[in-house]
Design a protein around this motif. Structure first.
Motif, PDB file in Angstrom:
ATOM      1  N   TYR A  23      43.065  49.553  40.580  1.00 48.17           N
ATOM      2  CA  TYR A  23      44.407  49.881  41.638  1.00 48.17           C
ATOM      3  C   TYR A  23      43.784  50.589  42.088  1.00 48.17           C
ATOM      4  O   TYR A  23      44.369  50.588  43.792  1.00 48.17           O
ATOM      5  N   MET A  51      48.399  43.862  47.673  1.00 51.87           N
ATOM      6  CA  MET A  51      47.621  43.972  46.681  1.00 51.87           C
ATOM      7  C   MET A  51      47.806  43.331  45.066  1.00 51.87           C
ATOM      8  O   MET A  51      47.197  42.847  44.405  1.00 51.87           O
ATOM      9  N   ALA A  66      44.634  41.800  43.550  1.00 52.45           N
ATOM     10  CA  ALA A  66      44.630  41.391  42.309  1.00 52.45           C
ATOM     11  C   ALA A  66      44.390  40.632  41.819  1.00 52.45           C
ATOM     12  O   ALA A  66      43.460  40.429  40.426  1.00 52.45           O
ATOM     13  N   SER A 122      44.202  48.482  35.565  1.00 54.67           N
ATOM     14  CA  SER A 122      45.130  49.441  35.543  1.00 54.67           C
ATOM     15  C   SER A 122      43.998  50.508  34.046  1.00 54.67           C
ATOM     16  O   SER A 122      44.603  51.711  33.693  1.00 54.67           O
TER      17      SER A 122
END
Lengths: 249, 277
Positions: free
Chosen positions: A116, A137, A141, A151
């Motif tokens: 991220y 995002m 993602a 993560s």
């Protein structure tokens, strides 16, 4: 003022000073001055390599140019020049449109940061504001397909996973001009399909693609024009259907 | 498809053109100043990732240094803690800003090689990144200064606005030295070593640990020491004192001459920096 997406390169010459280990040492540099060595070019202690010579290219919206040529023929130099990193020594580069350069997977990638964080960092480098990145995002993602791995620190990723991350982050910017250097070949077949879709999408939006590759099938798939570089000298831009003739020449 | 984004790159077109391109780089970097801030923030976060205290390690180590040095040197010099600890705390912290910007300046472009070789990002962005990174450090250390100034009662006499102006002078001057070091270090790999040695020497020649009054304020070591002026412009007002009469003139002149020199070097090397790396 708006303008059609276009790339215009006229008489582009790029010379590379190659600074050897010697030239980087201040002692050698100073010694040369104190002993009264010849000034001028020899002072710099650099050998000049002409990477591109009087290159001319005109591309308009919808053009997809493939670059072929041996290693060291100047393909990457041309891409870097188009990205704005290398300044011409002679001639002119004129690009209308937002440029996304996918030349190096590791651009702005911090191995110890999470996926991220790296998407954010790369987005910032590409010119997005923090807000724009946050609003995209989820989409980015999703596109990476990395799920919970995002993560985790990027150093735990495989090369293919890194490629996914980099490609997703770099193409998240609505680029008009996409510059690519070979590496699209990384990643598994799922990723290849996704990347393929995204590239076609760009082409449909009538952007410009410049792709350097040794893979002729790949070039036939994405490009409609092709240019051959040899020792920094470019062939005229020809139709992709004449690729084999160009290779034979 | 229409677009408003435009990039034009050409060969050399004379000194004036090069100067304008240098200015353009500067103004582009200011338009995207948020990027420099993001990069600086990212640097700090990644440096302390995984540590429990995080960036407050900066504060802790500085606090220990100030406490240890303050007590020891106050005894050695025979000065009261009330006079000495605030003096040495401000000295170490603000000299840290100067030496941080200059020392880290050496790596400005070398570390950014990957980005510089495939994007059209302004070069100045990376200079501001180093400056911001050191200002973030300063913000962490400022806790100590604030504590010391309150504890020893200096908050009643300090002149904060004047200190902020002093800090501005300090940063503007450190920034050009850092940028000059950045260009030189990209070209010559000996430069970082030289810069580090000079800064190590400077910390002892500059009144960071010792009080300038002991030398006499007009001593040549002080009058011609740029770091003394940079430091004093911030420290004196914080300690309720006045900087030397010449300090502001010296710093203004130094900023002017320094930036003129740095900018000239930059316009002459701008095209080449990416090839140095």
């Amino acid at each position: 003022m708006t303008h059609q997406v276009s790339i215009s390169v006229a008489d582009l010459t790029i010379r590379f000073p190659v600074y050897g280990v010697d030239a980087k040492s201040l002692k050698k540099h100073l010694a040369r001055v104190t002993v009264g060595g010849r000034l001028g070019l020899s002072l710099a202690g650099a050998t000049e390599v002409t990477a591109l010579t009087k290159l001319n290219v005109e591309l308009r919206a919808g053009d997809r140019l493939g670059l072929i040529g041996h290693n060291g023929s100047g393909k990457t130099t041309l891409l870097r020049a188009l990205s704005g990193a290398y300044e011409p020594d002679d001639g002119m580069i004129d690009v209308h449109g937002r440029i996304a350069a996918l030349l190096d997977l590791s651009l702005g990638i911090d191995p110890s940061a999470t996926g991220y964080d790296n998407i954010r960092l790369r987005g910032r480098i590409a010119g997005l504001s923090a807000k724009e990145i946050d609003s995209r995002m989820d989409e980015i993602a999703d596109f990476t397909g990395l799920g919970p791995f995002l993560s985790m620190p990027v150093k735990t990723y495989s090369a293919g996973m890194q490629a996914r991350l980099a490609f997703a982050a770099a193409t998240a910017v609505e680029a008009d001009v996409l510059l690519m250097d070979e590496w699209i070949a990384v990643g598994d077949s799922d990723f290849q399909k996704l990347a393929h879709k995204r590239l076609l999408n760009l082409v449909e939006r009538a952007g410009i693609l410049v792709l350097a590759s040794h893979d002729l099938d790949l070039l036939r798939l994405y490009c409609n024009k092709v240019m051959r570089l040899e020792g920094g000298v470019a062939s005229p831009v020809t139709d992709i259907r004449k690729l084999s003739e160009l290779l034979a020449a | 498809m229409d677009t408003a984004t435009h990039m034009l790159r050409t060969g050399r077109r004379g000194a004036l053109f090069e100067f304008n391109m240098g200015l353009r780089d500067l103004s582009m970097s200011l338009q995207r100043i948020g990027l420099a801030w993001s990069l600086a923030w990212h640097d700090i976060v990644s440096r302390y990732r995984g540590s429990i205290l995080g960036p407050f390690w900066i504060t802790l180590s500085m606090g220990l240094m100030v406490a240890g040095m303050g007590v020891l040197y106050a005894r050695l010099f025979g000065i009261s803690l009330h006079d000495f600890i605030p003096f040495v705390a401000t000295g170490i912290v603000f000299f840290g800003v100067i030496s941080g910007i200059i020392n880290e300046g050496c790596d400005t472009f070398v570390h950014a090689a990957g980005m510089l070789s495939q994007t059209a990002l302004p070069m100045f962005t990376f200079v501001w990144r180093v400056v911001f990174r050191n200002l973030i450090n300063l913000a962490h250390n400022f806790v100590i200064i604030l504590g010391v100034l309150i504890y020893f009662g200096y908050w009643r006499t300090m002149n904060l606005p004047v200190a902020v102006i002093g800090l501005l002078f300090l940063v503007i001057n450190s920034a050009w030295i850092g940028m000059l070091a950045a260009i030189a270090s990209a070209r010559f790999r000996d430069v970082p070593q030289i810069v580090i040695s000079v800064m190590q020497f400077a910390i002892f020649m500059t009144p960071v640990f010792w009080q300038p009054a002991r030398l006499g304020r007009a001593h040549a070591f002080l009058v011609y020491n740029p770091f003394y002026h940079m430091l004093d412009a911030v420290r004196a007002p914080l300690l309720g004192d006045q900087p030397d009469a010449h300090t502001y003139g010296f710093l203004a002149l130094m900023a002017l001459v320094g930036w003129a020199l740095t900018f000239t070097v930059f316009t002459r090397t701008r095209r080449r920096i990416v090839h140095y790396l």
